[in-house]
Design a protein around this motif. Structure first.
Motif, PDB file in Angstrom:
ATOM      1  N   MET A 229       9.350  -6.349  15.706  1.00 29.74           N
ATOM      2  CA  MET A 229       7.921  -6.300  15.415  1.00 29.74           C
ATOM      3  C   MET A 229       7.687  -6.014  13.925  1.00 29.74           C
ATOM      4  N   GLU A 230       6.774  -6.780  13.341  1.00 25.19           N
ATOM      5  CA  GLU A 230       6.516  -6.553  11.928  1.00 25.19           C
ATOM      6  C   GLU A 230       5.748  -5.238  11.741  1.00 25.19           C
ATOM      7  N   LYS A 231       6.175  -4.508  10.742  1.00 22.81           N
ATOM      8  CA  LYS A 231       5.522  -3.208  10.528  1.00 22.81           C
ATOM      9  C   LYS A 231       4.126  -3.398   9.943  1.00 22.81           C
ATOM     10  N   LYS A 232       3.220  -2.505  10.296  1.00 20.27           N
ATOM     11  CA  LYS A 232       1.870  -2.543   9.733  1.00 20.27           C
ATOM     12  C   LYS A 232       1.913  -1.932   8.339  1.00 20.27           C
ATOM     13  N   ARG A 233       1.173  -2.551   7.399  1.00 23.05           N
ATOM     14  CA  ARG A 233       1.196  -2.049   6.013  1.00 23.05           C
ATOM     15  C   ARG A 233       0.155  -0.933   5.846  1.00 23.05           C
ATOM     16  N   LEU A 234       0.671   0.254   5.547  1.00 16.80           N
ATOM     17  CA  LEU A 234      -0.221   1.411   5.381  1.00 16.80           C
ATOM     18  C   LEU A 234      -0.162   1.867   3.925  1.00 16.80           C
ATOM     19  N   ILE A 235      -1.316   1.919   3.288  1.00 15.72           N
ATOM     20  CA  ILE A 235      -1.350   2.416   1.893  1.00 15.72           C
ATOM     21  C   ILE A 235      -2.105   3.740   1.860  1.00 15.72           C
ATOM     22  N   LEU A 236      -1.495   4.705   1.148  1.00 18.96           N
ATOM     23  CA  LEU A 236      -2.156   5.990   0.935  1.00 18.96           C
ATOM     24  C   LEU A 236      -2.529   6.092  -0.543  1.00 18.96           C
ATOM     25  N   ILE A 237      -3.795   6.373  -0.816  1.00 18.57           N
ATOM     26  CA  ILE A 237      -4.205   6.611  -2.220  1.00 18.57           C
ATOM     27  C   ILE A 237      -4.328   8.121  -2.396  1.00 18.57           C
ATOM     28  N   GLY A 238      -3.444   8.687  -3.214  1.00 23.24           N
ATOM     29  CA  GLY A 238      -3.467  10.143  -3.444  1.00 23.24           C
ATOM     30  C   GLY A 238      -2.234  10.782  -2.848  1.00 23.24           C
TER      31      GLY A 238
END
Ligand SMILES: Cc1cc2nc3c(=O)[nH]c(=O)nc-3n(C[C@H](O)[C@H](O)[C@H](O)COP(=O)(O)OP(=O)(O)OC[C@H]3O[C@@H](n4cnc5c(N)ncnc54)[C@H](O)[C@@H]3O)c2cc1C
Ligand SMILES: NC(=O)c1ccc[n+]([C@@H]2O[C@H](COP(=O)([O-])OP(=O)(O)OC[C@H]3O[C@@H](n4cnc5c(N)ncnc54)[C@H](O)[C@@H]3O)[C@@H](O)[C@H]2O)c1
Ligand code: SF4
Ligand code: FES
Length: 799
Positions: free
Chosen positions: A1-10
């Motif tokens: 399964m392709e991983k979901k792209r999670l971006i954290l700012i900070g």
């Protein structure tokens, strides 16, 4: 399964805690990227106060090392700021030209310090107190300047003020309200706090509005709205914070005071969440980590698709992190028409307690002086407990250990991290934890402000029983996982002779070491190999490097040796001449019966020493300081022994000895004990035909009465037993452990057993003599070395 792209700012406390929660729930589900404006891994912002106050170092406050990001396959971009969110295409752009797409975006941009828009606010010497850079600015300013002003008498301002005092600055606190911490305390507690802090040296200006920051390039003063002025060299602005919402606002996300979120930390735009100080939940924006971590937990559950009820808001509690001051508040602070209060003011113990009750329910508390009940009160208020529950819970005794025993399993021990007693006890039992560090690693308890550490210790004791103390492993510092004993053992077996070698061979985490381990290793190496080890002057504290005590104004003090406190007319004349020649600011008699010349310029030190022609009194070192003596049998009609002669012998024998901490002695010739041996590291009392040797006394902040070690008949035996005790202390104490703590830790009986064994005593004396044999008088040594003179004292010495 392709991983979901999670971006954290900070890359701050709330954002990374959320990522930690997510990793615990679903370690492989997301492909995580973190952008952080600051060029560091996630650090404990809370501990900046402790850094400024000198209780820890910047190296020691990292929460997640670089390796943590790597181990969890997190792409971290430190020192990179996100400048745009394209909500339509689900992309972020950075100030370094990067663009990256996301499936989920978490905004955790924290707050910006509020800077009053005063004329002159952009001058050099004006700073906020929010991050490492601000902290470094203050540390640096304290080396060059003297007068600091803190604007704002809230939590941050007072913690900053304490730090600046510790750094030797004069501190004025300018506060707008009529009492301190008015957002967290009532007037009674605020006034008690002010009194306490004034006694610590802070100067307060209440009900004052600052109108202007004066100065050309750099600040030189403050002008108030009533026309009054004060001179200052450094201004710290601590008047509150503003949620950092600009990025979200520009992206069209709904923003009020903070970024508006629901119970699942969802913003008005799909797939975008906000957490931490930048988020506004139910009209509330929080500025303490406990609620922010609760938000992180709720967000992690939601984003991982877990069933949960969401974040419902928090009951706040605060504590001020200033040593010697205990204040706590939670829930409602001020009376209303609906509340009744219980107030207890104990003038003798200087404690104050106020409980607020609304319809029989406990709704708020303010404590001053004794904050032991803080966690319990917070818990009861969170539960919506009846006041009767509180009275029942009070039946527990006063001791803190029994306090934790009396707590219910669901009571919170660590307020910052929301960790209950039950969680900690179960982790200790099921995971075999034996130290606070292990509990911290496993449950997060004591990972933030650290005020719950003693409760965690009590829980370890209560759960593990007597075995706990023996198990607790205290590492030298965070550069290594090894304890003092393990390091010494390794040095011995591997015959390591230099600090750098120790750090390299024993796999130190930081190549250079830190301010805790460097002087400690230098001491241990010198203690183990007195003849072989070359003192590493660069690792010593500044006073020891310069062989003089630095003073508040940057000048130094000089204390020549005066054996047993005895001097003569020639020496006094010489001291007077030196004082005249070098414009000595003050000549002061010390508590240890010596003469202190204060206000000497650094470049004059070598010439002062030369003109004095006396040995250093070592008033600055971890070594024998003074031997205070009474006049004794020679002049006093009560005297039974020659205490002065005995003191001089002791001082001549042990001068210059390197010890884990300073050592003071006192010798008296009768039980009246005029030389105060009862509060000295080694105290000797002469009686008819015998000498009593006392050890482990202390007259400083931790007052302790010395214990009787032994009674002997001769002066030679006094020297022999003292040497045995001191050598045992040198070999077994932790660096910076005073004899008072050492005797308590090791136990008097153990020490008596060792020194009363004639063979062991002989060996200790032999090793002591070896240590003493390498002593070189330090002032003379400096005067003989052109390089040292040039490097350290900046002026060519007149030989
Ligand atoms: C000296 C001091 C002492 C404190 N003591 C306590 C205490 O005892 N107890 C307590 O509970 N709280 C205390 N606090 C408050 C506590 O530190 C904060 O509540 C907490 O750090 C907030 O966490 P956060 O993640 O929301 O924000 P932060 O920790 O400020 O993290 C936000 C991060 O985001 C970065 N950032 C901002 N914008 C961008 C962008 N566009 N792109 C990339 N990165 C960005 C910032 O540079 C920052 O590193 C203290 C604060 C200070 C300053
Ligand atoms: N021990 C702790 O829990 C701790 C320690 C430090 C910081 N913090 C957090 O960091 C954040 C910032 O702390 P803070 O103390 O700056 O915020 P704060 O809002 O708690 O206090 C600011 C104080 O500045 C005063 N003030 C406002 N305008 C002023 C003016 N013009 N002149 C003089 N005084 C003025 C206010 O009366 C208030 O008491 C807060 O969220 C705080 O909770 C917490
Ligand atoms: S301790 Fe005793 S002997 Fe010494 S000065 Fe005091 S009274 Fe005299
Ligand atoms: S209460 Fe702050 S770390 Fe536990």
């Amino acid at each position: 399964m392709e991983k979901k792209r999670l971006i954290l700012i900070g890359n701050g406390m709330a954002g990374i805690r959320t990522i930690e929660e997510i990793l615990t729930l679903m370690p492989d589900y997301f492909d995580i990227t973190v952008f952080g404006k600051e060029p560091y891994p996630n650090y404990n912002r809370i501990q900046l106060s402790k850094v400024l106050q000198g209780d820890t170092t910047l190296q020691d406050i990292t929460l997640n090392e670089w390796e943590w990001y790597e181990a969890n396959a997190i792409r971290l971009y430190p020192g990179e700021t996100v400048i745009e969110i394209d909500t339509h295409n689900q992309m972020v752009s950075t100030d370094k030209g990067k663009q990256m797409a996301y499936d989920y975006l978490i905004i955790a941009t924290g707050s910006n310090p509020f800077m009053l828009p005063l004329p002159g606010v952009d001058k050099e010497g004006v700073t906020a107190f929010r991050d490492i850079e601000d902290c470094e600015k203050m540390l640096d300013a304290s080396k060059h300047y003297k007068r600091a002003a803190v604007i704002g008498g809230g939590l941050l301002g007072l913690e900053a003020a304490r730090g600046l005092l510790n750094l030797g600055m004069d501190v004025d606190v300018i506060h707008i309200s009529d009492y301190l911490m008015e957002r967290q305390l009532d007037i009674a507690a605020g006034k008690l706090l002010q009194k306490e802090l004034e006694a610590q040296g802070m100067n307060f200006w209440l009900e004052k509005q600052t109108a202007e920051i004066i100065g050309k390039k750099r600040v030189t003063g403050l002008r108030f709205s009533d026309g009054g002025k004060i001179p200052v060299d450094l201004v710290v602005m601590a008047v509150g914070i503003k949620p950092n919402v600009q990025l979200a606002q520009e992206a069209g996300i709904e923003v009020n005071r903070g970024i508006v979120v629901n119970d699942y930390m969802e913003t008005s735009v799909p797939n975008i969440y906000a957490v931490g100080e930048c988020a506004e939940h139910n009209g509330m924006v929080y500025g303490l980590v406990a609620p922010l971590y609760d938000q992180g937990k709720a967000l992690a559950k939601h984003i991982c698709g877990m069933n949960h009820t969401g974040y419902k808001g928090s009951v706040l509690s605060t504590q001020l992190k200033v040593s010697g001051v205990h204040v706590f508040s939670t829930g409602l602070i001020h009376e209303t028409n609906q509340t009744k209060s219980i107030k207890v003011f104990d003038e003798w113990r200087n404690t104050y307690k106020k409980l607020l009750i609304e319809k029989d329910r406990l709704v708020g508390a303010v404590l001053f002086g004794d904050t032991k009940e803080g966690t319990k009160l917070l818990h009861l208020i969170k539960q919506g407990a009846n006041i009767e529950d509180y009275f029942e819970s009070q039946s527990a005794t006063d001791s803190q250990e029994s306090t934790v025993q009396a707590m219910a399993d669901d009571e919170i021990i660590c307020g910052c991290n929301g960790v209950s007693k039950g969680t900690i006890v179960s982790a200790i039992q099921t995971k075999g934890l034996t130290t606070v560090e292990e509990v911290k690693g496993c449950t997060n308890a004591s990972r933030s402000c650290g005020t719950c550490k003693s409760l965690v210790q009590d829980l370890l004791t209560a759960t593990l029983g007597e075995g706990y103390e023996a198990n607790e492993k205290e590492t030298i510092c965070s550069c290594t996982d090894l304890s003092r004993d393990e390091v010494i053992e390794e040095i011995r077996t591997k015959h390591l002779t230099h600090s750098k070698e120790v750090m390299h061979v024993l796999g130190w985490k930081s190549e250079e070491g830190c301010s805790k381990c460097k002087p400690a290793l230098n001491y241990y190496l010198g203690m183990l190999y007195p003849e072989e080890h070359e003192d590493e002057r660069e690792s010593r504290f500044v006073n020891e490097r310069l062989h003089a005590n630095i003073q508040k104004d940057g000048t130094y003090s000089v204390v020549p040796r005066m054996y047993g406190g005895v001097t003569n007319a020639d020496d006094l004349r010489t001291i007077a001449d030196v004082a005249d020649k070098y414009n000595v600011g003050m000549i002061k008699l010390t508590g240890g019966q010596r003469i202190d010349l204060l206000g000497i310029k650094k470049e004059d030190l070598p010439n002062v020493w030369k003109d004095l022609g006396m040995p250093s009194g070592y008033a600055y070192g971890k070594t024998l300081r003074t031997v205070k003596t009474c006049v004794g049998s020679q002049f006093c009609r009560f005297g039974t022994q020659d205490s002065t002669g005995m003191g001089i012998q002791l001082e001549k024998k042990f001068e210059g000895l390197n010890t884990p901490h300073k050592v003071k002695m006192g010798v008296s010739a009768c039980p009246r004990n005029c030389a105060e041996g009862g509060i000295k590291d080694v105290g000797i009392i002469g009686l008819d035909g015998i000498w009593e040797v006392y050890v482990g006394g202390n007259g400083g902040t931790d007052l302790r009465k010395a214990d009787l070690l032994v009674k002997v008949k001769t002066e030679a035996e006094v020297l022999e037993y003292t040497a045995a005790f001191l050598q045992y202390y040198r070999e077994n104490a932790r660096y910076l452990e005073r004899t008072s703590h050492f005797v308590e830790r090791v136990g008097l009986e153990m020490i008596q057993e060792i020194v009363s064994n004639s063979e062991l005593r002989k060996q200790l004396n032999e090793r002591m003599n070896q240590a003493l044999s390498v002593y070189k008088e330090p002032w003379k040594e400096v005067m003989e070395s052109d390089t040292t003179l040039k490097q350290l004292y900046e002026k060519v010495f007149v030989k």
